[in-house]
Each structure stands twice: as C-alpha cells, then as structure tokens.
Write a protein that holds these residues in place. Structure first.
Motif, short mmCIF file in Angstrom:
data_model
loop_
_atom_site.label_atom_id
_atom_site.label_comp_id
_atom_site.label_asym_id
_atom_site.label_seq_id
_atom_site.Cartn_x
_atom_site.Cartn_y
_atom_site.Cartn_z
N UNK A 158 -8.37 5.79 -14.45
CA UNK A 158 -9.11 4.53 -14.58
C UNK A 158 -8.16 3.42 -15.01
N UNK A 159 -7.21 3.75 -15.89
CA UNK A 159 -6.16 2.78 -16.24
C UNK A 159 -5.44 2.32 -14.99
N UNK A 160 -5.06 3.28 -14.16
CA UNK A 160 -4.30 2.97 -12.95
C UNK A 160 -5.14 2.13 -11.99
N UNK A 161 -6.40 2.49 -11.84
CA UNK A 161 -7.29 1.73 -10.96
C UNK A 161 -7.41 0.29 -11.43
N UNK A 162 -7.66 0.09 -12.72
CA UNK A 162 -7.81 -1.26 -13.24
C UNK A 162 -6.53 -2.06 -13.17
N UNK A 163 -5.41 -1.44 -13.56
CA UNK A 163 -4.14 -2.15 -13.53
C UNK A 163 -3.74 -2.48 -12.09
N UNK A 164 -3.95 -1.54 -11.17
CA UNK A 164 -3.58 -1.77 -9.79
C UNK A 164 -4.34 -2.93 -9.18
N UNK A 165 -5.66 -2.97 -9.35
CA UNK A 165 -6.45 -4.06 -8.78
C UNK A 165 -6.15 -5.38 -9.49
N UNK A 166 -5.95 -5.33 -10.81
CA UNK A 166 -5.61 -6.55 -11.53
C UNK A 166 -4.31 -7.16 -11.05
N UNK A 167 -3.26 -6.32 -10.91
CA UNK A 167 -1.97 -6.81 -10.40
C UNK A 167 -2.10 -7.34 -8.98
N UNK A 168 -2.86 -6.62 -8.14
CA UNK A 168 -3.02 -7.05 -6.75
C UNK A 168 -3.67 -8.42 -6.67
N UNK A 169 -4.69 -8.67 -7.51
CA UNK A 169 -5.37 -9.96 -7.47
C UNK A 169 -4.46 -11.08 -7.95
N UNK A 170 -3.69 -10.83 -9.01
CA UNK A 170 -2.80 -11.86 -9.54
C UNK A 170 -1.69 -12.19 -8.55
N UNK A 171 -1.08 -11.16 -7.96
CA UNK A 171 -0.03 -11.40 -6.98
C UNK A 171 -0.57 -12.16 -5.77
N UNK A 172 -1.75 -11.78 -5.34
CA UNK A 172 -2.31 -12.39 -4.14
C UNK A 172 -2.65 -13.86 -4.36
N UNK A 173 -3.22 -14.17 -5.50
CA UNK A 173 -3.68 -15.54 -5.74
C UNK A 173 -2.54 -16.47 -6.14
N UNK A 174 -1.43 -15.93 -6.61
CA UNK A 174 -0.33 -16.78 -7.05
C UNK A 174 0.79 -16.81 -6.01
N UNK A 175 1.53 -15.75 -5.90
CA UNK A 175 2.70 -15.73 -5.03
C UNK A 175 2.32 -15.83 -3.56
N UNK A 176 1.25 -15.15 -3.16
CA UNK A 176 0.89 -15.11 -1.74
C UNK A 176 0.15 -16.38 -1.32
N UNK A 177 -0.98 -16.68 -1.97
CA UNK A 177 -1.81 -17.80 -1.51
C UNK A 177 -1.18 -19.16 -1.77
N UNK A 178 -0.44 -19.30 -2.87
CA UNK A 178 0.09 -20.63 -3.21
C UNK A 178 1.52 -20.84 -2.76
N UNK A 179 2.22 -19.79 -2.34
CA UNK A 179 3.61 -19.95 -1.90
C UNK A 179 3.79 -19.48 -0.46
#
Length: 760
Positions: free
Chosen positions: A684-705
């Motif tokens: 469950x730690x891995x599930x939460x951390x994985x989705x949290x990191x994916x959302x942050x990377x996607x909304x910052x580095x991917x969508x804005x750059x």
C-alpha cells in the motif's frame, strides 16, 4: 445533452440536490459494511496449472500447504520429554478445532525440517479448511486461545492464513489513517486555490458522493464475484482526486464566465458545453484505462477495474449533475467566506493590504503564461533536458525483479511476520516451503513403479532436498524409508508428490526451480503447484495479457485525443510522454522498494523484488489519470487554436488557463495517495507513493515543460491530420468550442494575442 444538463441545473437545482442526497444516504446505508464481503489474495491465475493443482490438493486430499503455523518455543531442548508431552497435548487440542482439516507437528513425526537449528523451537503445522476468507476468520477465532504462554511453552501464530488475517486488520486501520491525513489537506488546498469555503466544499462533496457510491457498488459486486479488499484504497484516493479535478475545472470555468458579465444560465450553458464536455470525455478515457485490467485473470486486478470504473463514472456524474445545481443554488454566495479574510485578526494593517493580496492572487494565470513563454523560447533545450531527467529516473527499472507479496508486506513487529522471519533465519529447511506435483487420472496405486521412477528423477533436480510420494521418500535419486510427515498421497483417481526444497518460494531461484521440475519428463499429466509455481504462472499470465491491456489503453487514448484535437501528432506525443513519465516513476519505485533506498525512512522490509501485479495496477491507473490532465490542457489549447489559428497563442493560453488547475488537481491527488505512505502494509505504501510521484511528475515536468516545448517544435503540424482522418474528425470530433444551441448567444470577448519573445 449539455444544454439540457445546464437547463436542469438552472431550473431544478433543489430537486437535483434532493435526489443526490437520497442516493448518498442509500449508498451509505447499503455499503457501510462493504469490508465483510471483500477478500484477500486474488493474485494468482485461476486457470493456471498451479491453481488447478492446488484445487485438487484441497478438494481431494484436504492437503496442500499448511496455512497455519504454531511456532513453539521452550526453555529446554524440544526433545525433552516434558516439552514433547506439552506440545503433543497442544497439537491434539488444535486438531479438535472444527475448522482444522489436519495437523502435523515435530513431536508427531520427528521430521528435522520442523525443528530449529538450535533445537529449542519447533513447529505445529495445520491446514484450515475453506477459502482464504474462511481460513482468515478461523484464525481470528482460534489464535487467541493458542497465542502466548501455554504451560511451559511459548506460542506465536503464523502461516498464510494468519498473514491474511493480519493484513485485513491492518488495511482497515491504514485506510482510516490515510483518510484522516488526506482529507484535511485536500480541503486546505481547495480553499487556497478557490479562496472560498463554499467553492472548496463542492469538490469534496462530489468526492464523498463518489466514495460512498463506489463502496455500495463494490458491496453489490461482491455478491456475485470475488472483490479484493485493497480496491478500497483506490476507491478513496481516486474519488477525492478526480472529484477535485472535475470540481476545480467546472467551478473555475463557471467563475470565469460569470466574471465576463454573463447571467447564470448563459454562464452555466457555456460551462457545461466546454468544461462539462471535457470532464465527460476525460472520465470516459480514465474509465477505459482502468477497465483494461479486466483482461487479466487475477481478481486482485479485476477488483481495481471494478473500483476504478465506479469511481470515475460516479465522480463525473456528481460533477456534471449535482455540482452545477449547487453552483446555481449558491449564486453569489459561491464567493462568500473568502478565507483570505481569515487573517484579519493579524491587524488592520493586513486588512489595508488585503486588496493588494487579492490582486496578487489574480496574477497566478499570468505566471503560467510567462512560464510557457520561457519554455517555448528554447524548446529544444527544455525538451532534451526534461527527457534526460525522466530517462535518468527510469534507469533503475532496467534491473527490475518481480515477485508476489508475502508476510514481509506486514510491519516487522506483526506476529505472522515475526514467525515467518524466524523460519527463514532459524530453520535450515522448512516443510511449509514445498513444491507439490499433482497427478490426476487413472489408478495411481497401480502405477507405483512409474511414480517411484518419476520421484527419483525429481529428487536429482538442483535445489530439491527430497521427494515424498506413495513410493516412499527419494533423496538424490535413491529411495529412503518413507517420511511419516506425509502419510496420505493417493486418492481414488489422483496422487501427489511433495518436493521439499530449501529455496525461498518468492524468488527468482524458486521460479527457476519450478521450470526445472516441469522440464523433467513425466509419464503422467502433472501439475506443479506451490508458492514458486503460483508466482511463475502469475507472471506468465500478466505478461501474456499485458499487450492486450496496452493496446486498449493506447488505442483509446489516441482516439479520444484525436477526436478532441483533430491532430495526429499531438495524440502520439501525449502517449509517448506518458510512457516517459511512467518509466521514471517505475524507476523510482525499483530504486526505493527493490534496492532498499529509503527503507528506514519509509519503514518497510526490503525483499529484493517488486510486486508484479502492483506494477500493472500502477500503470493502468496512472496512465488514465495522466490522460485526465492531458485532456484538460489540450481542450483549452484547441479552443484557442480554433479561435486564432495561432499555435503559439494556443499553447500559451492553454497553459495559462489550466496550469494552475492541473497543478492544484495533481497536488491534491498526489497528497491523497502519498498519505498512504503512512500505511503499515508495504505494497500500500508502494501504491500510494507510486501514484503520488506519477501525478507530480506529470503535472510539473511533463505538462508544464515537455508539452509546450514539443508543441512549439512541432508548430502547426500539431493540428494536422491526413484527409481521411480529417473527414472523420469533421464528422465525429469532440468540438468543445461549440457552446450549444441555447437561446442566449455567447458574447465574444477579445483575448490578448501572445507574442513569443525571440533572442536578439
């Protein structure tokens, strides 16, 4: 349809909200005991040879792997007569329990694998009848009577059934903790973004509607099929995240139209035909992405598809029906209770400065426009550098080692974990770690000679300690006296061979051992089962079905994005960027959970592998939610491109209007899932951390750059399509810029053209 939804919200808001309240109450009452019908496990392929073999062992022999272990300690050697007498009485008492199908102990059979290396600890192993849920319920009843001090003995409870019982209890507590952490933080971010109590409350209400509705849906589904308890984690996190996404998008657009001077009905009609249309198609994209898990045979993954589809559709329903009615009913009250006024107590000086503070808050959109201009001024540099960062983060994924969860997913202090770790550390060869070979058909007793030859051949396989069968025990190809640990190996039309091994079950070595056993020529139809065989078959089943799941996700994404934008290249770029983003996330998970970095900080035991089914789950969910953000961004870009036919202006305008929303939504979603890092269960730690990191990377580095940089490089080619596809788009395209056929015309308000600075 969207005009009708807008009219319904404007003319019957109270009726809509009353109906919504009744649905919420009904869902709450029906789904409040949803946990009672959910199950553990579900990570094996029910059609595989290992699963069919395990079913034969259970139904015809009442055998299979012992799923309950009593770890018995004594102050003196376990062979001491007093210790042996006390342990024998304890085993007899356990055998009399109604749920127990069979019991063996060291004192009964004197098998060395059941005694620790130091001679002061030994095992009583039992088989609990029934499926995984019944076995776990039996542990809950039996364990308190046997745990702790039993005369001169000290007993700890372990085994697969105990692990599952402990997991159920731990997951319930983890869900409550994650909600207690995540919901207040989500509310705080919504207040900061929307700067109004009522405006911030609306997305939360949509989230609760989605959570309660999903609980009821899972309860209903559990009446007809197996549903995993872990699906609730996705239901809670995804409900709050998507409700925030959809709520922010609709509230923000409604506010924008109202500030242009439009009346409520016209503003709502435009909002529903733009933001509402985007929410609908975005939700369908996410629903298809998570429903791709239905192609897998494991009910663990299928359960997340049930939960994911329910969450997405209910969140969209709440955002498109209930939320507009609430906006209309609130009217001007939507902007009341501005929480920037909460700081008035600081003093009048702050109050005098408040207009400047509020004005500064309104410049947020301009900041996103300036950021887009900076990226588009050097698109090649930003494309190369951001892609390099993502690829670098993804490099640990190249040495991925996959497995299935076991007791080590529990906290180190959990009793079943302690017991299993003691077996790994203090017992040279544990009888509960066996590979069974099941032979069905014919009369096994009549073929004892063939079975003896087969058992002798199996005993020579590297990694095999001994093979027990109706033909006796074989070690290194030679027969030895029969092992009394396994007295019954034959039924009317089946038999099985117990292959003892000292290789860890959940490991690459264990899978390789199963391959070697299956490669031994057999005169029978043999089915190899056991932990290693289940892992190998699960891995094979996942890899076999993964191309189909990928095809569904990618095809759906390409179709929706093309119908939304009319451009082929822009849809392909979106898919490629998603793969880049997810590879970085998976690389980070391998670096953390497989390689063991941050284990002390996050509080988990390193196993050297990553749960294979969890990776599939993360991919499907993260890909779908990432497309959610992509649809939001491209819809505004397309709207502006249709108006101006200027690629540069469209990119900057899209980033300006959605950058803050997407970032806030991603931050909310990531906080909801990152709250799961507080869980005591490792996956469950891995599930939460994985989705949290994916959302942050996607909304910052991917969508804005990456998005503005690549679109700047592509220029007008972003919106190009060959003539046949262009005809399809003209006929079926999701043209968000159309505002419907309502009675009130949409005013045209000029927008500032964006000039791309060039270096002199």
């Amino acid at each position: 349809m969207f005009d009708r939804l807008a009219r319904l919200a404007v003319r019957r808001p109270k009726l809509v909200l009353i109906a919504t309240a009744l649905l919420v109450v009904g869902a709450l009452l029906y789904g409040m005991n949803v946990l009672s019908g959910l199950k553990q496990g579900g990570q094996t392929d029910p059609a595989s040879g290992s699963a069919r073999g395990a079913e034969v062992l259970d139904t015809q022999f009442g055998a299979g792997h012992p799923n309950l272990v009593l770890l018995v300690r004594a102050d003196r050697p376990v062979d001491d007569p007093a210790v042996a007498a006390a342990a024998t009485r304890l085993a007899a008492r356990l055998a009399a329990e109604p749920e127990v199908a069979g019991v063996s102990s060291y004192w009964q059979v004197k098998a060395p694998p059941l005694r620790s290396d130091d001679g002061r600890t030994a095992l009583i192993v039992a088989r609990l009848a029934g499926d995984q849920n019944k076995a776990a319920a039996a542990v809950d009843r039996i364990a308190p009577q046997y745990r702790g001090t039993q005369g001169s003995l000290r007993v700890q409870i372990g085994g697969e059934a105990a692990v599952r019982s402990e997991l159920t209890k731990t997951v319930r507590g983890d869900i409550s903790t994650a909600e207690a952490i995540g919901i207040p933080l989500v509310a705080l971010i919504l207040i900061l973004v929307l700067r109004s109590f009522f405006a911030a409350l609306l997305p939360l209400i949509v989230g609760f509607f989605s959570v309660l509705g999903t609980n009821a849906a899972l309860k209903l589904l559990s009446e007809f099929t197996d549903v995993s308890i872990f699906a609730l984690n996705l239901a809670t996190g995804l409900s709050l995240g998507l409700a925030a996404d959809y709520g922010l998008f609709i509230v923000k657009r409604f506010r924008e139209e109202r500030r242009r001077g439009l009346d409520v009905e016209t503003a709502m009609r435009i909002t529903m035909n733009t933001a509402g249309r985007t929410v609908l198609y975005s939700s369908l994209t996410v629903a298809v992405a998570v429903s791709s898990m239905l192609v897998f045979p494991m009910y663990f993954l299928r359960s997340f598809a049930y939960a994911g589809v329910s969450v997405v559709l209910l969140a969209a329903l709440g955002a498109l029906v209930a939320l507009p009615s609430a906006l209309v009913l609130l009217g001007r009250g939507l902007d009341r209770w501005d929480f920037t006024r909460a700081f008035v107590w600081v003093g009048r000086r702050f109050r005098r400065r408040r207009p400047a503070f509020a004005a500064a808050a309104e410049t947020t959109d301009s900041w996103w426009r300036r950021a887009a201009l900076v990226v588009m001024r050097r698109p090649l540099f930003f494309t190369a550098s951001s892609a390099f960062v993502l690829l670098l983060l993804g490099t640990p994924f190249l040495h991925l080692n996959i497995g299935l969860p076991d007791d080590r997913t529990l906290p180190a202090t959990a009793e079943p974990h302690v017991v299993q770790q003691t077996l790994r550390d203090g017992f040279s060869s544990v009888a509960t770690n066996e590979v069974d070979v099941v032979i069905s058909g014919g009369n096994p007793a009549a073929r004892a000679t063939d079975i003896a030859d087969y058992a002798a051949e199996l005993s020579t396989v590297a990694g095999v300690v001994a093979v027990d069968s109706i033909a006796g025990r074989h070690v290194n190809g030679a027969a030895t006296p029969p092992n009394p640990l396994s007295k019954r190996f034959a039924s009317a039309n089946s038999t099985y061979l117990a292959v003892s091994t000292d290789i860890e079950g959940v490991s690459t070595d264990g899978q390789n051992l199963v391959k070697r056993i299956r490669a031994v020529p057999s005169p029978f139809h043999a089915q190899v089962t056991g932990t290693s065989a289940e892992l190998l078959d699960a891995r094979t089943g996942l890899l076999d079905r993964m191309p189909l799941a990928l095809a569904i996700i990618v095809a759906t994404t390409l179709i929706v994005l093309f119908l939304l934008t009319g451009g082929v290249l822009i849809a392909v770029n979106a898919v490629v960027m998603n793969f880049l983003s997810l590879s970085a996330t998976f690389g980070a998970l391998v670096w953390i959970f497989q390689d063991g970095h941050l284990a002390g900080l996050l509080g988990f035991q390193v196993t050297g592998w990553v749960d294979v089914s969890l990776l599939v789950l993360l991919f499907c969910v993260a890909f779908g939610v990432s497309m959610d953000y992509e649809v939001f961004l491209l819809s505004r870009m397309k709207e502006e491109y249709v108006r101006t036919r200027d690629n540069h202006t469209a990119i900057a305008y899209g980033i300006e209007k959605t950058g803050g929303i997407v970032t806030a939504a991603a931050l909310i979603t990531s906080i909801v899932f990152l709250a799961m890092v507080t869980a005591h269960v490792t996956h469950i730690k891995m599930f939460g951390l994985g989705l949290g990191l994916a959302m942050l990377l996607d909304a910052t580095l991917v969508r804005t750059v990456l998005v503005p940089a690549l679109m700047r490089l592509a220029g007008a080619a972003n919106w190009w399509a060959p003539r046949p596809l262009r005809a399809i788009y003209d006929r079926f395209g999701l043209k968000e810029e159309d505002t419907g056929s309502g009675p009130a015309p949409m005013p045209t308000v000029p927008r500032q053209q964006v000039a791309i600075p060039t270096r002199r």
